[in-house]
Structures are given as structure tokens and as C-alpha cells.
Design an enzyme around this catalytic site. Structure first.
Site, PDB file in Angstrom:
ATOM      1  N   GLY A 209       0.823  -1.203   0.000  1.00  0.00           N
ATOM      2  CA  GLY A 209       0.000   0.000   0.000  1.00  0.00           C
ATOM      3  C   GLY A 209       0.852   1.246   0.000  1.00  0.00           C
ATOM      4  O   GLY A 209       2.042   1.197   0.299  1.00  0.00           O
ATOM      5  N   PRO A 211       2.458   4.836   1.005  1.00  0.00           N
ATOM      6  CA  PRO A 211       2.998   5.248   2.313  1.00  0.00           C
ATOM      7  C   PRO A 211       1.928   5.935   3.166  1.00  0.00           C
ATOM      8  O   PRO A 211       1.130   6.712   2.649  1.00  0.00           O
ATOM      9  CB  PRO A 211       4.093   6.259   1.948  1.00  0.00           C
ATOM     10  CG  PRO A 211       4.435   5.990   0.539  1.00  0.00           C
ATOM     11  CD  PRO A 211       3.228   5.413  -0.102  1.00  0.00           C
ATOM     12  N   GLY A 212       1.910   5.600   4.422  1.00  0.00           N
ATOM     13  CA  GLY A 212       0.987   6.266   5.345  1.00  0.00           C
ATOM     14  C   GLY A 212      -0.400   5.671   5.382  1.00  0.00           C
ATOM     15  O   GLY A 212      -1.284   6.177   6.065  1.00  0.00           O
ATOM     16  N   GLY A 214      -1.175   2.817   6.623  1.00  0.00           N
ATOM     17  CA  GLY A 214      -1.387   2.059   7.849  1.00  0.00           C
ATOM     18  C   GLY A 214      -0.840   0.640   7.822  1.00  0.00           C
ATOM     19  O   GLY A 214      -1.329  -0.216   8.559  1.00  0.00           O
ATOM     20  N   HIS A 431      -4.802  36.206 -12.469  1.00  0.00           N
ATOM     21  CA  HIS A 431      -4.286  34.884 -12.804  1.00  0.00           C
ATOM     22  C   HIS A 431      -5.117  33.790 -12.121  1.00  0.00           C
ATOM     23  O   HIS A 431      -5.596  32.857 -12.772  1.00  0.00           O
ATOM     24  CB  HIS A 431      -2.815  34.807 -12.360  1.00  0.00           C
ATOM     25  CG  HIS A 431      -2.161  33.492 -12.590  1.00  0.00           C
ATOM     26  ND1 HIS A 431      -1.222  33.287 -13.569  1.00  0.00           N
ATOM     27  CD2 HIS A 431      -2.291  32.297 -11.939  1.00  0.00           C
ATOM     28  CE1 HIS A 431      -0.809  32.029 -13.520  1.00  0.00           C
ATOM     29  NE2 HIS A 431      -1.438  31.402 -12.545  1.00  0.00           N
ATOM     30  N   GLU A 432      -5.320  33.947 -10.817  1.00  0.00           N
ATOM     31  CA  GLU A 432      -6.058  32.907 -10.079  1.00  0.00           C
ATOM     32  C   GLU A 432      -7.514  32.838 -10.530  1.00  0.00           C
ATOM     33  O   GLU A 432      -8.073  31.757 -10.687  1.00  0.00           O
ATOM     34  CB  GLU A 432      -5.979  33.154  -8.565  1.00  0.00           C
ATOM     35  CG  GLU A 432      -4.577  33.005  -7.979  1.00  0.00           C
ATOM     36  CD  GLU A 432      -3.895  31.701  -8.329  1.00  0.00           C
ATOM     37  OE1 GLU A 432      -4.585  30.677  -8.457  1.00  0.00           O
ATOM     38  OE2 GLU A 432      -2.659  31.713  -8.489  1.00  0.00           O
TER      39      GLU A 432
HETATM   40  P1  ADP Z   1       2.729   2.900   6.495  1.00  0.00           P
HETATM   41  O1  ADP Z   1       1.686   2.305   5.616  1.00  0.00           O
HETATM   42  O2  ADP Z   1       3.564   3.876   5.739  1.00  0.00           O
HETATM   43  O3  ADP Z   1       3.497   1.916   7.275  1.00  0.00           O
HETATM   44  P2  ADP Z   1       1.834   3.650   9.096  1.00  0.00           P
HETATM   45  O4  ADP Z   1       1.207   2.383   9.486  1.00  0.00           O
HETATM   46  O5  ADP Z   1       3.174   3.929   9.658  1.00  0.00           O
HETATM   47  O6  ADP Z   1       1.897   3.791   7.522  1.00  0.00           O
HETATM   48  O7  ADP Z   1       0.836   4.823   9.441  1.00  0.00           O
HETATM   49  C1  ADP Z   1       1.262   6.048   9.958  1.00  0.00           C
HETATM   50  C2  ADP Z   1       0.269   6.573  10.941  1.00  0.00           C
HETATM   51  O8  ADP Z   1      -0.941   6.953  10.299  1.00  0.00           O
HETATM   52  C3  ADP Z   1      -0.138   5.546  11.961  1.00  0.00           C
HETATM   53  O9  ADP Z   1       0.687   5.600  13.073  1.00  0.00           O
HETATM   54  C4  ADP Z   1      -1.551   5.933  12.321  1.00  0.00           C
HETATM   55  O10 ADP Z   1      -1.576   6.845  13.389  1.00  0.00           O
HETATM   56  C5  ADP Z   1      -2.054   6.623  11.086  1.00  0.00           C
HETATM   57  N1  ADP Z   1      -2.925   5.723  10.328  1.00  0.00           N
HETATM   58  C6  ADP Z   1      -2.668   5.189   9.110  1.00  0.00           C
HETATM   59  N2  ADP Z   1      -3.685   4.428   8.695  1.00  0.00           N
HETATM   60  C7  ADP Z   1      -4.608   4.436   9.673  1.00  0.00           C
HETATM   61  C8  ADP Z   1      -5.873   3.813   9.831  1.00  0.00           C
HETATM   62  N3  ADP Z   1      -6.407   3.020   8.894  1.00  0.00           N
HETATM   63  N4  ADP Z   1      -6.550   4.054  10.983  1.00  0.00           N
HETATM   64  C9  ADP Z   1      -6.026   4.847  11.928  1.00  0.00           C
HETATM   65  N5  ADP Z   1      -4.839   5.442  11.839  1.00  0.00           N
HETATM   66  C10 ADP Z   1      -4.121   5.267  10.725  1.00  0.00           C
HETATM   67 ZN    ZN Z   2      -1.427  29.470 -11.815  1.00  0.00          ZN
END
Ligand code: ADP
Ligand code: ZN
Ligand code: MG
Length: 618
Positions: A209, A211-212, A214, A431-432
């Protein structure tokens, strides 16, 4: 994660003791010195005066310390005089009559007495310093020795299971992933049930998945739910300066795990070691290959009833070595999706648990405003909001703080201090509004959410488009509309200020538009001229390990055709933007004036301002 224990780390020895002792000794000796010299205040007088004082019987006693003669007078006062080094007391008192001299008490002090403490300090301190220095060196050498010996030990951290463990309740959304992992938890809890059926317990689970999303969190939740030890190590930690370290760390890690079975080994970011073998450029590959080979060997070496499950996480499954993915190794693949709107709401729910929230907070609205945010972003968002609320000295986090944080995360923090000249401001406003108006009036484009000419990050102004719902498929028409809106800024500047006065502000927009055109043509088969053929690798990121060498899989003629088609796409977008803005020039002027005055225009205000403008179909 809190509550980690590092089995490898030694208790720090009380190093502070010696230093403290030294400082105390110094202070004490300084105090002695001070009191020794400065005890009784006495005034200096010439030697002759002192001698005449003795002659007339005014002096009761004389204390001699080296060359210093201290006389105590009848009235108790003290005076002192200095004699020459060679002069003896007999010389000094030569003129004094013998009977007065007989009455006079003369006391000679050892001259080194007063310097006693000084001498101690001078002789002892360097010695102590040298000893301390050697002790320090010795300890350094010792610890680096230890380091060298423990080099091949894995630095995996063991998360103990105690009251603060992660469970599935901490993971919001990700329903499918959780479903699959619940099964793994069951394997760990009741292996007999599965073994009795003749089933093999899965050895490897690969979490895939962005990054971030979970992944790490899910792995920890599995360990928490199954109530087993959890060894966590990052792929990059296997790779060190020396060849062979990675492999020996793998061996050590698996040995430790087997001792603790049932347990979970979690290799985070496994792509750091698990990349395809024998393909890359650059150094360090042998080391990675050895490490990877060792992982594969260890996984094969598990007895069927060894209750150790290896979990791994990656965001680049495409670069992993196929050998890792074959049955018997990481054959279970669990995809952790980007959260959709419902998931985002649930994730927000998790992260407001320990925060005081105002009554006006509606997480559904926030979830709607944050398409593309993953779990880590949402966590960060709520943290920003909490920081803001604290800065405003509020008791609770309100909707205002959260929305402000969304803006900050999406568009970058406001830089109110950046001074724009009135002219720059005017150009930016047009512009915007150019972007916003073309976007609004071209079918297929996302709705305008906010226009701002408060500078943020590098940008002087921002137009923020936000889709009404999460999208997974994008139509060709949307891309064309997007390109038109991107060129809207450029065209607005041209229309209002003249061709000669177009600024550099549009450069980023043009870059994005050109990028979109190129992707449509080369990756999505959205060009009629070049047809539904993919040119170049679809997922071509800068990654030397594999893609280098076959980046270009098409001929020079095709390359020229692609360039020409990009030009056609951009020109079309330009014409569209120009048509819209020429036809709606009064609206452009009107909105730009309001924006100049207010600096920010919200979605509602914008809709109100452009309510009389009609969509242009091009
Ligand atoms: P990665 O997929 O990069 O390993 P992590 O598991 O480290 O991501 O997630 C980073 C942080 O984001 C977690 O510590 C958590 O607090 C938050 N987070 C990510 N996904 C969820 C989720 N499904 N529910 C709750 N918190 C989440
Ligand atoms: Zn612009
Ligand atoms: Mg992670």
C-alpha cells in the site's frame, strides 16, 4: 511506539559520580584558599612605621609569614608590612631596645602553610584529569569492541505486549485488509485447529500500500490481537557498511524469533533488501542479494509447525524479487487501500479519541474535504488542528481550526509576511480567477473550493479545486478541462495585461499542463493520433535498479509525433481558456476585484459571483 525494550542495550553506568566528586573537591579547596588568606582585614604600613610602633611599645605581637610581618597593636588592630627576603627579623628589629624586644611576641609561620591547599590543587587536579581521560578512552574502546562483536546481531526491536498494545480497533477502515489479517491472528492463536486439518500455516504476509496507509499499524495490530511477541526491523537496517552483515543479521533475527515462537517478524520497507536480484546498477548489490537469499533460506527452513509468521510491508511491490512472492514465502498479499470517504471519517474518529472536540465539529465534512489523504495525513491534520487550538488558547478543537489545518496541509502555510507589490497582487488576482473561471465554466472540471492570493510556500496565489466525491477513474474530458483551467491563469494575464506582460507566475501551470498532456498520450492512450498504445514504461519512476536502460521503447518518429501531439493538446487547452475568458471578461474583472479586496474567496462566494455566467461548451 511506546513500551519498547531493547534487549541489546546495556544499562548506562553511573558516569556522573567521578565528575561530581572532582567538582566538589575543587570547590572545597577554593573555599579553604579563600578563608585562609582573607580572614582578618589589616592595613599595610611602611616597614619603618611598624618598627617605630614596636619601639614605642605599641605592638603586642608580630606574626611572620615569609616576608609579611603582621603586627597586632595594643588596641587589637592589625597592620602589616613587608620586609626584604634577605632581611632577617633580627635585622629588622636591630634598633629596638632589648627589653621591648623581650616582651614582643614573635611568631614565625611556615611559609608553605598558606599555599598548602593551592599546592594540593595544582598537583592533584592534573592527575585526576589524566585518570578520568584514560577511563573515558578505555570505556570508548570497550564499547566499540562490543559494537564490533554485536554487529551481526539483528537490531530488531521487540515490542512487548502489555496494556498499551495496538489492536484492530486502532485501525479504521481498511476492512478487507483487516479481514485477511484476522485469519492470520487465528492461525497464531489456534494453530492446532489448522494443523489437524493438514493445512500449512502461512509463513509470509506481504502488506502492500501507499505510504501512510497504515501498513505498519496493521502489522502491529496483528501482534497485539494475537498477543504474541513482535519483532520489528526495517529493511534498510540489514544493510550496513560491511558485506555479510545483513545475512548474519537475518540469521540472528530468525533464531531469536524461533526461540520466542509463536511470534511475528515484521520487516518494514522490505523493498530495501528485496529488490530484484542481479539487475541493478551501482554498488552494494552483492550485499543486498546475500541478505535476500538469507531471508529466503530462513523462510524455507521453517518447519511446518514453527509458529513464526513473517510479515513485510512495501509500497513498491513491482520491484520485489519474484522469488519472494512465490508460494511458501510471501504468498499472502494484503493490499492496504487508500482510504475512501467513509474510511477517512473513521480514521478521523480514531484520532480525535484523545482530543477535546468542540460541538460544531463534523468529521463527515472534513472527510469530504480531504480526498487523497491517507491515514498518516489525517493524523497529522488532527495534530495541526490541536496545535492551532492550543495557540488560540481554546479549550476545545473547533471546526475552524480543523478547516484551517486542511488548508495548511493542502496549500501550504500562509506567509502573511511576504510583501507583494500592488501590481503583483493585481496580476496574481487575475491569474487565479483565470484558473477558477475556466475551471468552473468548462464541463468535467472539479468544482472550485477556494481562491486565495495570500502567498503560501512558493506560490503567490492558489486556486483549490475539490472533487465532490472520491474518484478512481478519470475521463479524457476531465483531463482536457483540467489543462484548460491550468492555462486559464496564463490566458487571463495575457488578456488583461497584454501579451508582452505575461509573468513567470504561469510557468508551473504550463509544466503541469504539459505533463498531463504527455501522460494522456503516452500512458493512457488518449490521443487519436497515437492510438491506444503505451509508450515508455507505464510506471516509470526514477529507479536505477531496474528501469535504467529501457526507458525509451519507441522510435524517433514516434517521439516526434508525441511532441507534436502534446503541442496540439496544449494549444487546444489554450484556445478553450481564451474563448471562456474573452466571453466572460466582465465576470473575470468582477471576481478579480473582489479577490483583490478580500484576498480569499470561498466556494459559496464564488458561486454567487459567477451565477450569471453560462457554461461554455467547446
Ligand atoms: P505505512 O503504511 O507507511 O506503514 P503507518 O502504518 O506507519 O503507515 O501509518 C502512519 C500513521 O498513520 C499511523 O501511526 C496511524 O496513526 C495513522 N494511520 C494510518 N492508517 C490508519 C488507519 N487506517 N486508521 C487509523 N490510523 C491510521
Ligand atoms: Zn497558476
Ligand atoms: Mg510503515
Amino acid at each position: 511506539m511506546e513500551n519498547t525494550t531493547k534487549p541489546q542495550s546495556r544499562m548506562p553506568r553511573p558516569r556522573a559520580g567521578l565528575t561530581t566528586l572532582l567538582i566538589i573537591a575543587l570547590i572545597v579547596s577554593a573555599l579553604f584558599l579563600y578563608f585562609d588568606t582573607g580572614s582578618a582585614p589589616s592595613t599595610e604600613v611602611p616597614l619603618s612605621t611598624l618598627v617605630s610602633g614596636v619601639k614605642i611599645g605599641d605592638v603586642v605581637s608580630v606574626d611572620v609569614t615569609a616576608n609579611k610581618l603582621e603586627a597586632t597593636l595594643k588596641d587589637g588592630k592589625k597592620v602589616f608590612a613587608n620586609k626584604e627576603t634577605k632581611q632577617s627579623m633580627t635585622d629588622v628589629l636591630a634598633d629596638v631596645s632589648p627589653d621591648i624586644r623581650a616582651k614582643l611576641q614573635i611568631q614565625v609561620h611556615d611559609e608553605s602553610q598558606s599555599d598548602f591547599w593551592m599546592n594540593i590543587v595544582i598537583s592533584v587536579v592534573p592527575f585526576v584529569l589524566i585518570v578520568v581521560f584514560f577511563l573515558f578512552m578505555f570505556r570508548q574502546a570497550q564499547s566499540s569492541n562490543n559494537q564490533a562483536l554485536s554487529f551481526g546481531k539483528s537490531s530488531a526491536r521487540l515490542y512487548e505486549n502489555n496494556n498499551k498494545k495496538t489492536t484492530f480497533a486502532d485501525v479504521a477502515g481498511a476492512t478487507e485488509a483487516k479481514q485477511e489479517l484476522i485469519e492470520i491472528v487465528d492461525f497464531l492463536k489456534n494453530p492446532i485447529k489448522y494443523l489437524a486439518m493438514g493445512a500449512k500455516i502461512p509463513k509470509g504476509v506481504l502488506l502492500i500500500g501507499a505510504p501512510g496507509c497504515g501498513k505498519t499499524l496493521l502489522a502491529r495490530a496483528v501482534a497485539g490481537e494475537a498477543n504474541v511477541p513482535f519483532f520489528s526491523i526495517s529493511g534498510s537496517e540489514f544493510v550496513e557498511m560491511f558485506v555479510g552483515v545483513g545475512a548474519s543479521r537475518v540469521r540472528d533475527l530468525f533464531k531469536r524469533a524461533k526461540r520466542n515462537a509463536p511470534c511475528i517478524i515484521f520487516v518494514d520497507e522490505i523493498d530495501a533488501v528485496g529488490r530484484q536480484r542481479g539487475t541493478g546498477l551501482g554498488g552494494g548489490h552483492d550485499e543486498r542479494e546475500q541478505t535476500l537469499n538469507q531471508i529466503l533460506t530462513e523462510m524455507d527452513g521453517f518447519e511446518t509447525d514453527t509458529n513464526v509468521i513473517v510479515m513485510a510491508a512495501t509500497n513498491r511491490p513491482d520491484v520485489l524479487d519474484p522469488a519472494l512472492l512465490r508460494p511458501g514465502r510471501f504468498d499472502r498479499r494484503v493490499v492496504v487501500d487508500q482510504p475512501d470517504i467513509k474510511d477517512r471519517e473513521a480514521i478521523l474518529e480514531v484520532h480525535v479519541r484523545n482530543k477535546p472536540m468542540g460541538k460544531d465539529v463534523n468529521l463527515e465534512v472534513i472527510a469530504k474535504q480531504t480526498p487523497g489523504f491517507v491515514g498518516a495525513d489525517l493524523e497529522n491534520l488532527m495534530n495541526e488542528a490541536a496545535l492551532l487550538a492550543a495557540r488560540y488558547n481554546k479549550k476545545k478543537i473547533g471546526m475552524k481550526e480543523i478547516e484551517q489545518s486542511v488548508e495548511k496541509v493542502v496549500m501550504g502555510p500562509e506567509r502573511k509576511s511576504k510583501i507583494m507589490s500592488p501590481k503583483e497582487k493585481e496580476v496574481t488576482a487575475y491569474h487565479e480567477v483565470g484558473h477558477a473561471l475556466v475551471g468552473h465554466l468548462t464541463p468535467g472540471c472539479d468544482p472550485v473550493h477556494k481562491i486565495s492570493i495570500v502567498s503560501r510556500g512558493m506560490a503567490l496565489g492558489v486556486t483549490w479545486f475539490m472533487p465532490d466525491e472520491d474518484k478512481h477513474l478519470y475521463a479524457k474530458a476531465k483531463y482536457h478541462a483540467e489543462m484548460a483551467s491550468l492555462l486559464g491563469g496564463y490566458v487571463a494575464e495575457e488578456l488583461v495585461f497584454g501579451k508582452e506582460n505575461i509573468t513567470t507566475g504561469a510557468s508551473n501551470d504550463l509544466e503541469k499542463a504539459t505533463g498531463t498532456a504527455r501522460k494522456m498520450i503516452m500512458n493512457y492512450g488518449m490521443s487519436d493520433v497515437l492510438g491506444p498504445v503505451i509508450y515508455g514504461e507505464h510506471n516509470r519512476e526514477v529507479f536505477l535498479g531496474r528501469d535504467f536502460g529501457h526507458m525509451k521503447n519507441f522510435s524517433e518518429e514516434i517521439a516526434a509525433k508525441i511532441d507534436a501531439e502534446v503541442h496540439v493538446f496544449i494549444t487546444r487547452a489554450y484556445d478553450r481558456a481564451k474563448k471562456v475568458l474573452s466571453e466572460h471578461r466582465p465576470t473575470l474583472e468582477k471576481v478579480a476585484k473582489v479577490l483583490l479586496e478580500k484576498e480569499n474567496i470561498s466556494r459559496e462566494e464564488f458561486l454567487e459571483l459567477v451565477s450569471d455566467a453560462e457554461k461554455v461548451t467547446a
